[in-house]
Design a protein around this motif. Sequence first.
Motif, PDB file in Angstrom:
ATOM      1  N   ALA A   1       6.997  -5.449  -0.161  1.00  0.00           N
ATOM      2  CA  ALA A   1       7.175  -6.875  -0.459  1.00  0.00           C
ATOM      3  C   ALA A   1       5.849  -7.620  -0.561  1.00  0.00           C
ATOM      4  CB  ALA A   1       8.046  -7.517   0.617  1.00  0.00           C
ATOM      5  N   THR A   2       4.761  -7.024  -0.069  1.00  0.00           N
ATOM      6  CA  THR A   2       3.462  -7.703  -0.078  1.00  0.00           C
ATOM      7  C   THR A   2       2.554  -7.261  -1.217  1.00  0.00           C
ATOM      8  OG1 THR A   2       2.308  -6.070   1.326  1.00  0.00           O
ATOM      9  CG2 THR A   2       3.587  -7.786   2.450  1.00  0.00           C
ATOM     10  N   VAL A   3       2.966  -6.241  -1.971  1.00  0.00           N
ATOM     11  CA  VAL A   3       2.061  -5.619  -2.945  1.00  0.00           C
ATOM     12  C   VAL A   3       1.665  -6.588  -4.054  1.00  0.00           C
ATOM     13  CG1 VAL A   3       1.858  -3.796  -4.689  1.00  0.00           C
ATOM     14  CG2 VAL A   3       2.812  -3.270  -2.432  1.00  0.00           C
ATOM     15  N   ALA A   4       2.632  -7.298  -4.631  1.00  0.00           N
ATOM     16  CA  ALA A   4       2.317  -8.186  -5.758  1.00  0.00           C
ATOM     17  C   ALA A   4       1.328  -9.278  -5.353  1.00  0.00           C
ATOM     18  CB  ALA A   4       3.599  -8.798  -6.317  1.00  0.00           C
ATOM     19  N   GLN A   5       1.567  -9.919  -4.212  1.00  0.00           N
ATOM     20  CA  GLN A   5       0.657 -10.982  -3.775  1.00  0.00           C
ATOM     21  C   GLN A   5      -0.712 -10.419  -3.431  1.00  0.00           C
ATOM     22  OE1 GLN A   5       2.001 -13.246  -0.394  1.00  0.00           O
ATOM     23  NE2 GLN A   5       0.404 -14.773  -0.616  1.00  0.00           N
ATOM     24  N   ARG A   6      -0.730  -9.291  -2.738  1.00  0.00           N
ATOM     25  CA  ARG A   6      -2.012  -8.708  -2.307  1.00  0.00           C
ATOM     26  C   ARG A   6      -2.889  -8.341  -3.489  1.00  0.00           C
ATOM     27  NH1 ARG A   6      -2.773  -3.928   2.220  1.00  0.00           N
ATOM     28  NH2 ARG A   6      -4.995  -3.549   1.872  1.00  0.00           N
ATOM     29  N   PHE A   7      -2.270  -7.835  -4.572  1.00  0.00           N
ATOM     30  CA  PHE A   7      -3.062  -7.362  -5.703  1.00  0.00           C
ATOM     31  C   PHE A   7      -3.007  -8.291  -6.914  1.00  0.00           C
ATOM     32  CE2 PHE A   7      -2.353  -3.660  -3.050  1.00  0.00           C
ATOM     33  CZ  PHE A   7      -3.635  -3.158  -2.958  1.00  0.00           C
ATOM     34  N   GLY A   8      -2.433  -9.470  -6.733  1.00  0.00           N
ATOM     35  CA  GLY A   8      -2.571 -10.535  -7.716  1.00  0.00           C
ATOM     36  C   GLY A   8      -1.847 -10.342  -9.030  1.00  0.00           C
ATOM     37  N   PHE A   9      -0.607  -9.843  -8.978  1.00  0.00           N
ATOM     38  CA  PHE A   9       0.166  -9.743 -10.218  1.00  0.00           C
ATOM     39  C   PHE A   9       1.551 -10.329 -10.008  1.00  0.00           C
ATOM     40  CE2 PHE A   9       1.156  -5.763  -8.012  1.00  0.00           C
ATOM     41  CZ  PHE A   9       2.532  -5.648  -8.181  1.00  0.00           C
ATOM     42  N   ARG A  10       2.221 -10.620 -11.114  1.00  0.00           N
ATOM     43  CA  ARG A  10       3.587 -11.144 -11.070  1.00  0.00           C
ATOM     44  C   ARG A  10       4.541 -10.084 -11.606  1.00  0.00           C
ATOM     45  NH1 ARG A  10       3.529 -17.545 -12.772  1.00  0.00           N
ATOM     46  NH2 ARG A  10       1.729 -18.151 -11.502  1.00  0.00           N
ATOM     47  N   ALA A  11       5.458  -9.677 -10.761  1.00  0.00           N
ATOM     48  CA  ALA A  11       6.398  -8.636 -11.167  1.00  0.00           C
ATOM     49  C   ALA A  11       7.431  -9.152 -12.163  1.00  0.00           C
ATOM     50  CB  ALA A  11       7.095  -8.056  -9.938  1.00  0.00           C
ATOM     51  N   ARG A  12       7.748 -10.448 -12.110  1.00  0.00           N
ATOM     52  CA  ARG A  12       8.739 -11.039 -13.005  1.00  0.00           C
ATOM     53  C   ARG A  12       8.120 -12.263 -13.672  1.00  0.00           C
ATOM     54  NH1 ARG A  12      10.406  -6.881 -11.948  1.00  0.00           N
ATOM     55  NH2 ARG A  12      12.445  -6.206 -11.197  1.00  0.00           N
TER      56      ARG A  12
END
Length: 202
Positions: free
Chosen positions: A180-191
Motif C-alpha cells: 500500500a505504500t509503494v506508489a507514494q514512496r516511489f512517486g507514481f500514480r497507479a490509477r
Amino acid sequence: MDEIVLRGMAKWPNVPSVYGWLALDRRGQWLIKGERISNPLVTEFIGRNYARDERGCWFFQNGPQRVFVDLDYAPHVYRIVSPDRAPLALETSTGKPVSTVHGAWIDEAGIALLDTEYGIGAVDDRDLDRLLQHFTDAAGVPLAEDMLDEQMNRLHQGQSAHLRLRFRGASIGIGPIRSATVAQRFGFRARPEAPAGEEVCR
C-alpha cells in the motif's frame, strides 16, 4: 520514442488524452479494457513509447495522443533472462536490459520489488524461485533452505532480515515493504485521473 510518434505529437499537439482503457498487469502484460493484447507488434510499439509525466502518471504515447495506463502494481515488471544457475540478468517487460539495481524489497505477499535505472518494478512472480537463487547472507554466502525461509518470513511480516541480492558484482540489501505504500514512496500514480477541466477521451 518512435519517429512516427514524435511527428504526430508535433503535428497535432492538443489531442485529448485517453483514460481507463489501457492497463499493465503484474506479469507485464498489456490489457485493453481488461483483454490481453497478444499481437507482439502492438505490445512492442507500446513498450517503445511508454513514459511518465510530471504528475507520476505513466502513459503510452500513441501518435499525438497520450493513453494513460492503469497499473496493477508498479510501472515496471522485471524478468530474469539468465539461464538457471548463471549470474543474474534482468530485463524489463518491454525488453530493456537492466544494468543497475539500486534497491530490493519483499512485500507482505512475497512479491519482490526492484529499483533499477528505469524505476521501481515488481519481479514477475513466475521468476521468484529463480531470483531466490541469488539471495545471500551479509557475507555473500548462499543460505540453506530453512534459513532462507526464515528470513523471507521476516520480510513478509514487515521485519528486517539478513538478506542480500547478488547482481553484477554488487550486493544489494533486501528490505521489507508494504504494497500500500509503494506508489507514494516511489512517486507514481497507479490509477491516473485527468486534471480538472481537461478534455479527455473515454
